[in-house]
Write an enzyme that holds these catalytic residues in place. Sequence first.
Site, short mmCIF file in Angstrom:
data_model
loop_
_atom_site.label_atom_id
_atom_site.label_comp_id
_atom_site.label_asym_id
_atom_site.label_seq_id
_atom_site.Cartn_x
_atom_site.Cartn_y
_atom_site.Cartn_z
N LYS A 164 0.57 -1.45 -0.20
CA LYS A 164 0.07 0.09 0.23
C LYS A 164 0.90 1.30 0.10
O LYS A 164 0.00 2.51 -0.98
CB LYS A 164 -1.02 0.15 0.99
CG LYS A 164 -1.91 1.32 1.09
CD LYS A 164 -2.11 1.33 2.89
CE LYS A 164 -1.48 1.07 3.83
NZ LYS A 164 -1.46 2.85 4.84
N ASN A 165 2.27 1.15 0.79
CA ASN A 165 2.73 2.99 1.02
C ASN A 165 4.31 2.62 0.07
O ASN A 165 4.53 4.13 -0.14
CB ASN A 165 3.12 2.17 2.59
CG ASN A 165 2.43 2.33 3.73
OD1 ASN A 165 1.18 3.43 3.00
ND2 ASN A 165 2.43 2.05 4.52
N CYS B 96 -4.10 12.97 14.29
CA CYS B 96 -5.06 11.26 14.08
C CYS B 96 -4.36 10.21 14.90
O CYS B 96 -3.35 10.83 16.06
CB CYS B 96 -4.38 10.83 12.45
SG CYS B 96 -2.23 9.65 13.18
N ARG C 284 1.26 14.44 14.09
CA ARG C 284 1.82 14.15 12.94
C ARG C 284 1.86 15.35 12.24
O ARG C 284 1.19 15.15 11.24
CB ARG C 284 0.86 12.39 12.14
CG ARG C 284 1.46 11.02 13.16
CD ARG C 284 0.99 10.01 12.06
NE ARG C 284 1.60 9.79 10.91
CZ ARG C 284 0.52 9.26 10.21
NH1 ARG C 284 -0.02 8.36 10.29
NH2 ARG C 284 0.79 8.42 9.16
N ASP D 231 5.50 -0.26 11.79
CA ASP D 231 4.37 -0.31 11.71
C ASP D 231 3.86 -2.41 11.54
O ASP D 231 3.21 -2.72 11.45
CB ASP D 231 4.44 -0.47 9.62
CG ASP D 231 3.79 0.48 9.80
OD1 ASP D 231 3.35 2.02 10.67
OD2 ASP D 231 4.31 1.25 8.32
N ARG E 153 -8.61 -0.37 5.81
CA ARG E 153 -7.41 1.18 4.82
C ARG E 153 -6.62 0.37 4.18
O ARG E 153 -5.68 0.59 3.41
CB ARG E 153 -7.13 1.60 5.87
CG ARG E 153 -8.05 2.42 6.65
CD ARG E 153 -7.67 3.86 7.28
NE ARG E 153 -6.88 4.16 6.61
CZ ARG E 153 -5.68 5.43 7.22
NH1 ARG E 153 -5.74 5.57 8.20
NH2 ARG E 153 -4.47 6.48 6.39
C1 EPZ Z 1 4.73 7.29 6.55
O1 EPZ Z 1 4.34 7.89 6.97
C2 EPZ Z 1 3.85 5.94 6.15
N1 EPZ Z 1 3.10 5.94 5.48
C3 EPZ Z 1 3.34 5.65 7.79
O2 EPZ Z 1 2.44 3.81 7.54
C4 EPZ Z 1 4.64 5.03 8.87
O3 EPZ Z 1 4.03 4.35 10.05
C5 EPZ Z 1 5.28 5.86 9.11
O4 EPZ Z 1 5.56 6.25 7.35
C6 EPZ Z 1 6.73 5.47 9.42
O5 EPZ Z 1 7.30 4.39 8.71
C7 EPZ Z 1 2.48 6.19 4.26
O6 EPZ Z 1 3.48 5.55 3.86
C8 EPZ Z 1 2.37 6.67 3.46
P1 EPZ Z 1 6.77 10.10 8.99
P2 EPZ Z 1 4.07 9.38 7.41
O7 EPZ Z 1 7.00 11.12 8.03
O8 EPZ Z 1 5.59 9.52 6.07
C9 EPZ Z 1 7.25 13.09 12.39
C10 EPZ Z 1 1.05 2.67 8.31
O9 EPZ Z 1 -0.21 2.13 9.35
N2 EPZ Z 1 7.66 14.16 10.64
O10 EPZ Z 1 7.99 9.05 8.11
O11 EPZ Z 1 3.15 10.40 6.86
C11 EPZ Z 1 5.94 12.12 12.17
O12 EPZ Z 1 5.30 13.15 12.86
C12 EPZ Z 1 0.85 3.61 8.24
O13 EPZ Z 1 0.69 2.21 6.92
C13 EPZ Z 1 7.60 15.52 11.48
O14 EPZ Z 1 7.64 15.48 13.00
O15 EPZ Z 1 5.47 9.29 8.73
C14 EPZ Z 1 7.12 11.18 13.34
O16 EPZ Z 1 7.31 10.92 14.68
C15 EPZ Z 1 0.79 4.87 9.75
N3 EPZ Z 1 7.03 16.25 10.13
C16 EPZ Z 1 7.89 11.09 12.36
O17 EPZ Z 1 8.45 12.44 11.72
C17 EPZ Z 1 7.02 16.13 9.31
O18 EPZ Z 1 6.62 17.29 8.14
C18 EPZ Z 1 8.30 10.18 10.98
O19 EPZ Z 1 6.92 10.05 10.37
C19 EPZ Z 1 6.89 14.43 8.38
C20 EPZ Z 1 7.10 13.83 9.95
#
Ligand code: EPZ
Length: 427
Positions: free
Chosen positions: A22-23, A119, A124, A311, A403
């Site tokens: 999916k991702n 969320c 996030r 995940d 989802r």
């Molecule tokens: C991706 O989310 C995945 N989603 C998530 O999959 C996964 O849990 C996550 O990466 C971590 O591996 C998709 O690929 C669609 P991040 P993403 O930005 O990109 C912080 C699932 O169950 N952050 O890597 O949104 C954030 O809060 C899921 O399939 C900021 O602070 O995650 C977190 O603590 C849910 N500012 C960390 O970075 C930003 O602008 C990593 O988040 C962006 C992120």
Amino acid sequence: MDKFVITGGKPLHGTVAISGAKNSALPAMAASLLTAERLALHNVAMVRDIITMGKLLAYMGASVTTSEFPAADYSFQAHTISDAVAPYELVKTMRASILTLGPALARTGVARVSLPGGCAIGARPVDLHLTALEKMGAEIATSHGYIEARAPKGGRLKGGHVVFEKITVTGTENILMAATLADGETILENSAREPEVTDLIVLLRKMGARISGDETSTLRVQGVAALHGAEHFVIPDRIEAGTFLVAGAITNGDLTLTNCEPRHLGAVISTLRDAGVSIEESAAGTLRVRGGGKLVAADVTTEEYPGFATDMQAQYMALATQAEGASTITETIFENRYLHASEMIRMGAHISIDGRHAIVRGPAQLSGTTVQASDLRASAGLVLAALVANGETTIERVYHIDRGYERIVEKLSAVGANIGRVHAPSS
Ligand code: EPZ
């Protein structure tokens, strides 16, 4: 709202075919906004987030074609982008909608995406995506709950030097896509190295993008004037595969997983082996997991790839409830990703949470009850716990699991689980 009813205690035996990631499919779909030509994608998981992304692309003016619906094969063609807007109604159901910001801005020079808001698994924010786009000359404003982004004069982003303060998966993907059409070179440092990022690079290169640095944290993109159509087979879903590895182990079963990529599961496989699970690569793209041995406690810390994926944390917690001894789980990626723990405790698990740490003492005899799913992977953890619990477990709010897990009820039933979906009218 649908529920799952699971009667635990049955070992799972047989073969499970793993779906496409999916991702990986989500950013690949968003990449269709970068070109007027056709993008054909195969091995797309039939899950709700994919449907949502399809709706969003159609809203923006792309034509989305498939022979059936939902399907594993799609083609997307955004001749023009009629409306570079990701509205709140779609963004609120799927944060990954933010992935349209980079490509829409790069292609049309303007984009409006609703702010995703909070969320279940934490705040996030998307600040890192926005700061990076600013480095590429974009002007960003937020008003009325929307991010409004505008490319510099002339409508084209400029190459820039982006150093991500924190590793972000969709942030890296968004900026990579934006950089493909920018004027000049963009350097992305401290980028995510997840296999889904690499899969996107492979696709973008097929579309004519000039990118180097795959699988490293420094990516270099030489912007080009236009991209063209391409055809791409999405990589297997490593999190679905990991979930079924735990399902085989926790039920003392014997499962063979086909269509998977063991190379992407290194940290999960080694942690499960530390916990006493037998896993072997029985053929290329095939993993066999066998339970039956004693499960023992093993500590785990979630990390960015190639570390242990956040995940997979909830699913691992379910396994730890059945392992002898105390397992310490440390969640370093999201601040609020233990919502499943309280539900597992209601099922009889011995778990204590202290900030980012969870201590799971096992083995505990779980017993079925009614529990609530709070997010996608938490739901998977609860399904796994229910598979070993005594008696019947009802899992509510399973729209979360729909989802991201393709036909999970059918896949589990086919290998012997006693699981059913109850269709309930929305309240
Ligand atoms: C991706 O989310 C995945 N989603 C998530 O999959 C996964 O849990 C996550 O990466 C971590 O591996 C998709 O690929 C669609 P991040 P993403 O930005 O990109 C912080 C699932 O169950 N952050 O890597 O949104 C954030 O809060 C899921 O399939 C900021 O602070 O995650 C977190 O603590 C849910 N500012 C960390 O970075 C930003 O602008 C990593 O988040 C962006 C992120």
